[in-house]
Design an enzyme around this catalytic site. Structure first.
Site, PDB file in Angstrom:
ATOM      1  N   CYS A 253      44.555  49.782  82.568  1.00  0.00           N
ATOM      2  CA  CYS A 253      43.571  49.826  81.047  1.00  0.00           C
ATOM      3  C   CYS A 253      43.338  50.966  80.775  1.00  0.00           C
ATOM      4  CB  CYS A 253      42.402  48.913  81.536  1.00  0.00           C
ATOM      5  SG  CYS A 253      41.783  47.644  79.795  1.00  0.00           S
ATOM      6  N   HIS A 338      44.734  43.575  83.413  1.00  0.00           N
ATOM      7  CA  HIS A 338      43.816  43.838  85.090  1.00  0.00           C
ATOM      8  C   HIS A 338      44.091  42.882  86.235  1.00  0.00           C
ATOM      9  CE1 HIS A 338      40.359  46.290  83.844  1.00  0.00           C
ATOM     10  NE2 HIS A 338      40.723  45.713  82.180  1.00  0.00           N
ATOM     11  N   ASP A 340      42.664  42.820  89.325  1.00  0.00           N
ATOM     12  CA  ASP A 340      42.215  42.666  89.544  1.00  0.00           C
ATOM     13  C   ASP A 340      41.158  41.482  89.162  1.00  0.00           C
ATOM     14  OD1 ASP A 340      39.638  43.849  87.682  1.00  0.00           O
ATOM     15  OD2 ASP A 340      41.346  44.683  87.598  1.00  0.00           O
TER      16      ASP A 340
END
Length: 364
Positions: A253, A338, A340
């Site tokens: 990001c 993202h 994650d």
């Protein structure tokens, strides 16, 4: 309790206030996700922004306190069509009302979020002011117009850690690696994904100079997500330049944008950004499209890559903005989305973080 939100273009919307009484300012941004409001509100990337959900009912499964991405709510305020007063979930400990009250953050409900979203998409992200405890729309508009633009605010210093700290992985591996992570506003699940691969992580503040990072003798330098304009990440940019030919470097990001700028690319502000859990990203090497979680208002300029040694690895299929870059000769890799997740799909978690482990010299 009365509440009002005013935009810099003169738009005034009144509603019912909840959470803490008071006034906040920030960019009004929208997210399309309909679950994961705990994760979104606590994402440090939302610092300096008033978060609006396009999904009409927020808070219906309550707040468990188990899903936070940081130590509390980082968004300046919350805008919803309807806030659920009576959530139902076995893990719920409090309502969205109580969360915002406990965190000292104002919210406004009973708002035509569809109208505000369409306004945002047509005219671009705008500065806004949310006043909880008043219906003075003209005052809100004036406050919105008086606040600085997001590029002129150092938001990173407001969310980075105060001092360096280390976390040891509990995974037993014979080839454990050590990562230094520059905290630009890190989401907690980035750390979890790194630790799950058997990597020890030292987290350092965004202002840490490259010389101090060297003392930790890392196997890889990692740049986290975070809020605001990447041009404000001055020390992190210097660190990327310093270590570019010495260490593998990766980022997510804001970290992706900082790495790109350090390598000579430009960044620019998107009209209304990408925020949600359903952004389609095409891997150019495999032509596979993954659905990703995103939260960013800036992007890397595609044309500017021509003068660098970076190349595009992934594209957003909605608008063809860059979602990933890599270096032609050096071990440098970053993504805009993202992997994650939390909230969001886990499509890319394994492939991205396994790749990071290999870049650090791991045996996977």
């Amino acid at each position: 309790m009365s509440a009002v939100i005013g935009l810099e273009d003169g738009t005034i919307v009144t509603g019912t206030g909840f959470g803490a009484e008071g006034t906040v300012c920030g960019e009004l941004v929208f997210t399309t996700q309909y679950t994961g409001y705990e994760e979104a509100l606590s994402d440090p990337s939302y610092k300096g922004q008033i978060l609006m959900f396009t999904y009409p009912l927020i808070g219906n499964y309550g707040v468990s306190d188990e899903c936070f991405e940081s130590d509390g709510v980082k968004a300046e305020g919350l805008v919803v069509r309807q806030a659920c007063p009576d959530p139902f979930h076995h893990s719920s400990k409090r309502t969205i009302y109580k969360l915002m009250e406990d965190e000292g953050k104002p919210g406004i409900a009973g708002v035509d979020t569809r109208m505000l979203t369409l306004n945002n998409r047509e005219h671009g992200t705008m500065r806004a002011a949310l006043i909880n405890g008043s219906d003075d729309g003209e005052a809100a508009v004036q406050l919105a117009r008086e606040q600085p633009k997001i590029s002129d605010i150092d938001l990173i210093s407001k969310v980075t850690c105060n001092e360096a700290y280390s976390v040891k992985s509990k995974i037993d591996t014979s080839d454990k690696k050590h990562i230094v992570l520059i905290d630009l506003g890190m989401k907690a699940h980035i750390m979890d994904s790194l630790l799950a691969r058997g990597m020890d992580v030292t987290v350092v503040p965004a202002s840490t100079p490259a010389s101090a990072i060297s003392d930790y003798e890392p196997d890889l330098l990692f740049l986290s997500n975070g809020p605001g304009d990447p041009q404000n990440a001055i020390e992190a940019t210097k660190a990327v330049n310093y270590f570019a030919s010495e260490l593998p470097i990766a980022g997510i990001c804001l970290g992706h944008q900082v790495i790109s700028r350090a390598m000579g690319a430009d960044t620019y502000k998107l009209k209304f950004g990408h925020r949600g859990a359903n952004q389609p990203v095409k891997d150019l090497s495999s032509s596979i499209v993954h659905i990703t979680s995103q939260n960013h208002g800036f992007a890397v300029d595609n044309d500017s890559l021509e003068a660098t040694e970076l190349y595009t690895t992934e594209l957003n299929t909605n608008d063809n903005t860059i979602e990933g870059v890599a270096h032609r000769d050096l071990d440098i890799l970053s993504v805009q989305y993202h992997p994650d997740a939390h909230p969001g799909p886990m499509d890319t978690e394994k492939q991205f973080f396994d790749k990071i482990y290999k870049m650090a010299g791991g045996d996977k």
